[in-house]
Design an enzyme around this catalytic site. Structure first.
Site, PDB file in Angstrom:
ATOM      1  N   ASN A 280      57.023  98.153  14.514  1.00  0.00           N
ATOM      2  CA  ASN A 280      56.719  96.546  14.432  1.00  0.00           C
ATOM      3  C   ASN A 280      55.907  96.278  13.672  1.00  0.00           C
ATOM      4  O   ASN A 280      55.073  97.302  12.521  1.00  0.00           O
ATOM      5  CB  ASN A 280      55.755  96.104  15.676  1.00  0.00           C
ATOM      6  CG  ASN A 280      57.064  96.469  17.217  1.00  0.00           C
ATOM      7  OD1 ASN A 280      57.857  96.037  16.850  1.00  0.00           O
ATOM      8  ND2 ASN A 280      55.815  97.265  18.102  1.00  0.00           N
TER       9      ASN A 280
ATOM     10  N   GLY B  40      55.608  91.574  15.607  1.00  0.00           N
ATOM     11  CA  GLY B  40      54.437  92.303  16.345  1.00  0.00           C
ATOM     12  C   GLY B  40      53.773  93.760  16.843  1.00  0.00           C
ATOM     13  O   GLY B  40      52.881  93.992  17.651  1.00  0.00           O
ATOM     14  N   GLN B  41      53.000  93.651  15.266  1.00  0.00           N
ATOM     15  CA  GLN B  41      52.187  94.754  15.168  1.00  0.00           C
ATOM     16  C   GLN B  41      50.952  94.551  15.753  1.00  0.00           C
ATOM     17  O   GLN B  41      50.322  93.430  15.272  1.00  0.00           O
ATOM     18  CB  GLN B  41      52.348  94.549  13.931  1.00  0.00           C
ATOM     19  CG  GLN B  41      51.276  96.288  13.628  1.00  0.00           C
ATOM     20  CD  GLN B  41      51.602  96.825  11.748  1.00  0.00           C
ATOM     21  OE1 GLN B  41      51.684  96.261  11.226  1.00  0.00           O
ATOM     22  NE2 GLN B  41      50.396  97.989  11.584  1.00  0.00           N
ATOM     23  N   SER B  42      50.219  95.242  16.847  1.00  0.00           N
ATOM     24  CA  SER B  42      48.980  94.821  16.900  1.00  0.00           C
ATOM     25  C   SER B  42      47.871  95.778  16.225  1.00  0.00           C
ATOM     26  O   SER B  42      46.746  95.831  16.004  1.00  0.00           O
ATOM     27  CB  SER B  42      48.833  94.644  18.333  1.00  0.00           C
ATOM     28  OG  SER B  42      48.983  96.378  18.690  1.00  0.00           O
TER      29      SER B  42
ATOM     30  N   HIS C  60      52.793 102.892  12.896  1.00  0.00           N
ATOM     31  CA  HIS C  60      53.215 103.351  13.701  1.00  0.00           C
ATOM     32  C   HIS C  60      54.601 103.506  13.920  1.00  0.00           C
ATOM     33  O   HIS C  60      54.915 102.905  13.961  1.00  0.00           O
ATOM     34  CB  HIS C  60      52.135 103.352  14.944  1.00  0.00           C
ATOM     35  CG  HIS C  60      52.371 102.011  15.076  1.00  0.00           C
ATOM     36  ND1 HIS C  60      51.054 100.870  14.268  1.00  0.00           N
ATOM     37  CD2 HIS C  60      52.249 101.440  16.305  1.00  0.00           C
ATOM     38  CE1 HIS C  60      50.920 100.147  14.777  1.00  0.00           C
ATOM     39  NE2 HIS C  60      52.341 100.132  16.473  1.00  0.00           N
ATOM     40  N   LEU C  61      55.425 104.502  14.608  1.00  0.00           N
ATOM     41  CA  LEU C  61      56.278 104.501  15.074  1.00  0.00           C
ATOM     42  C   LEU C  61      57.013 104.515  16.589  1.00  0.00           C
ATOM     43  O   LEU C  61      56.181 105.894  16.863  1.00  0.00           O
ATOM     44  CB  LEU C  61      57.698 105.688  14.273  1.00  0.00           C
ATOM     45  CG  LEU C  61      58.927 105.834  14.461  1.00  0.00           C
ATOM     46  CD1 LEU C  61      59.722 104.822  14.836  1.00  0.00           C
ATOM     47  CD2 LEU C  61      59.263 107.152  13.724  1.00  0.00           C
ATOM     48  N   HIS C  62      56.748 103.626  17.576  1.00  0.00           N
ATOM     49  CA  HIS C  62      57.660 103.974  18.041  1.00  0.00           C
ATOM     50  C   HIS C  62      58.641 104.635  18.628  1.00  0.00           C
ATOM     51  O   HIS C  62      59.756 104.339  18.549  1.00  0.00           O
ATOM     52  CB  HIS C  62      57.581 102.522  19.081  1.00  0.00           C
ATOM     53  CG  HIS C  62      56.105 101.407  19.088  1.00  0.00           C
ATOM     54  ND1 HIS C  62      55.555 101.421  20.576  1.00  0.00           N
ATOM     55  CD2 HIS C  62      55.590 100.632  17.959  1.00  0.00           C
ATOM     56  CE1 HIS C  62      54.480 100.420  19.937  1.00  0.00           C
ATOM     57  NE2 HIS C  62      54.646 100.414  18.816  1.00  0.00           N
TER      58      HIS C  62
HETATM   59  P1  AMP Z   1      51.799  97.352  17.677  1.00  0.00           P
HETATM   60  O1  AMP Z   1      51.852  96.610  19.129  1.00  0.00           O
HETATM   61  O2  AMP Z   1      53.230  98.039  17.711  1.00  0.00           O
HETATM   62  O3  AMP Z   1      51.131  97.667  17.378  1.00  0.00           O
HETATM   63  O4  AMP Z   1      51.421  98.794  18.759  1.00  0.00           O
HETATM   64  C1  AMP Z   1      50.466  99.556  19.074  1.00  0.00           C
HETATM   65  C2  AMP Z   1      50.956 100.788  20.268  1.00  0.00           C
HETATM   66  O5  AMP Z   1      49.395 100.948  20.602  1.00  0.00           O
HETATM   67  C3  AMP Z   1      50.438  99.639  21.538  1.00  0.00           C
HETATM   68  O6  AMP Z   1      52.348  99.904  22.112  1.00  0.00           O
HETATM   69  C4  AMP Z   1      49.429 100.410  22.370  1.00  0.00           C
HETATM   70  O7  AMP Z   1      49.759 100.060  23.793  1.00  0.00           O
HETATM   71  C5  AMP Z   1      49.094 101.383  21.739  1.00  0.00           C
HETATM   72  N1  AMP Z   1      48.089 101.740  21.889  1.00  0.00           N
HETATM   73  C6  AMP Z   1      46.451 100.837  21.459  1.00  0.00           C
HETATM   74  N2  AMP Z   1      45.591 101.825  21.843  1.00  0.00           N
HETATM   75  C7  AMP Z   1      45.599 103.293  22.223  1.00  0.00           C
HETATM   76  C8  AMP Z   1      45.834 103.917  22.853  1.00  0.00           C
HETATM   77  N3  AMP Z   1      44.020 104.018  22.066  1.00  0.00           N
HETATM   78  N4  AMP Z   1      45.511 105.736  23.436  1.00  0.00           N
HETATM   79  C9  AMP Z   1      47.612 105.042  22.790  1.00  0.00           C
HETATM   80  N5  AMP Z   1      48.022 103.891  22.459  1.00  0.00           N
HETATM   81  C10 AMP Z   1      47.176 103.080  22.323  1.00  0.00           C
END
Ligand code: AMP
Length: 127
Positions: A100, A106-108, A113-115
């Site tokens: 993302n 949808g990046q948070s 990071h690669l899902h």
């Molecule tokens: P994105 O929305 O693509 O930026 O993905 C960020 C991901 O990080 C989301 O799927 C979250 O559930 C995950 N995430 C956030 N905090 C943590 C954490 N402490 N440990 C593992 N995953 C996390």
């Protein structure tokens, strides 16, 4: 600004602190499944599929948009590690890899990071 300077400016070595940099530093716990000199793989805390892993570089890079040409090998490494981890976990029915990028992507978390999502049929197009 020459090409090298421009490339350097696009690198995100000055990335701010994120939850992922804290996981890399070991100050926040994570369920780690792979750890090498360039990347870390751990379970997503809010899984969207029976298997939901995050493959992250140890270097602070904000997202795909911040990648520079010299990051090619690192990004390739993330993908190869994802495939290795999937193989080691016995995932035989397929999986999805997702980066993302940015707000509309949808990046948070502002750390590349690669899902890796697996364990159920995934629909397309994504929401
Ligand atoms: P994105 O929305 O693509 O930026 O993905 C960020 C991901 O990080 C989301 O799927 C979250 O559930 C995950 N995430 C956030 N905090 C943590 C954490 N402490 N440990 C593992 N995953 C996390």
């Amino acid at each position: 600004m020459n090409r090298a300077d421009s490339s350097h400016a696009r690198r995100s070595d000055a990335v701010t602190d994120t939850i992922f940099s804290k996981i890399i530093a070991g100050s926040i716990p994570a369920r780690i499944v792979h750890d090498d000199d360039r990347c870390l793989v751990f379970h997503d805390v809010n899984p969207q599929a029976p298997v939901h892993l995050l493959i992250i570089p140890k270097r602070g890079i904000v997202n795909v948009a911040a990648l520079a040409p010299e990051d090619e090998s690192l990004v390739g490494h993330l993908v190869v590690v994802a495939a290795d981890v999937a193989r080691n976990l016995g995932i035989t029915d397929g999986y999805r890899l997702v980066f993302n990028c940015g707000r509309d992507g949808g990046q948070s978390v502002d750390h590349l990071h690669l899902h890796l999502l697996a364990g159920r049929p995934l629909t397309w197009p994504p929401g």
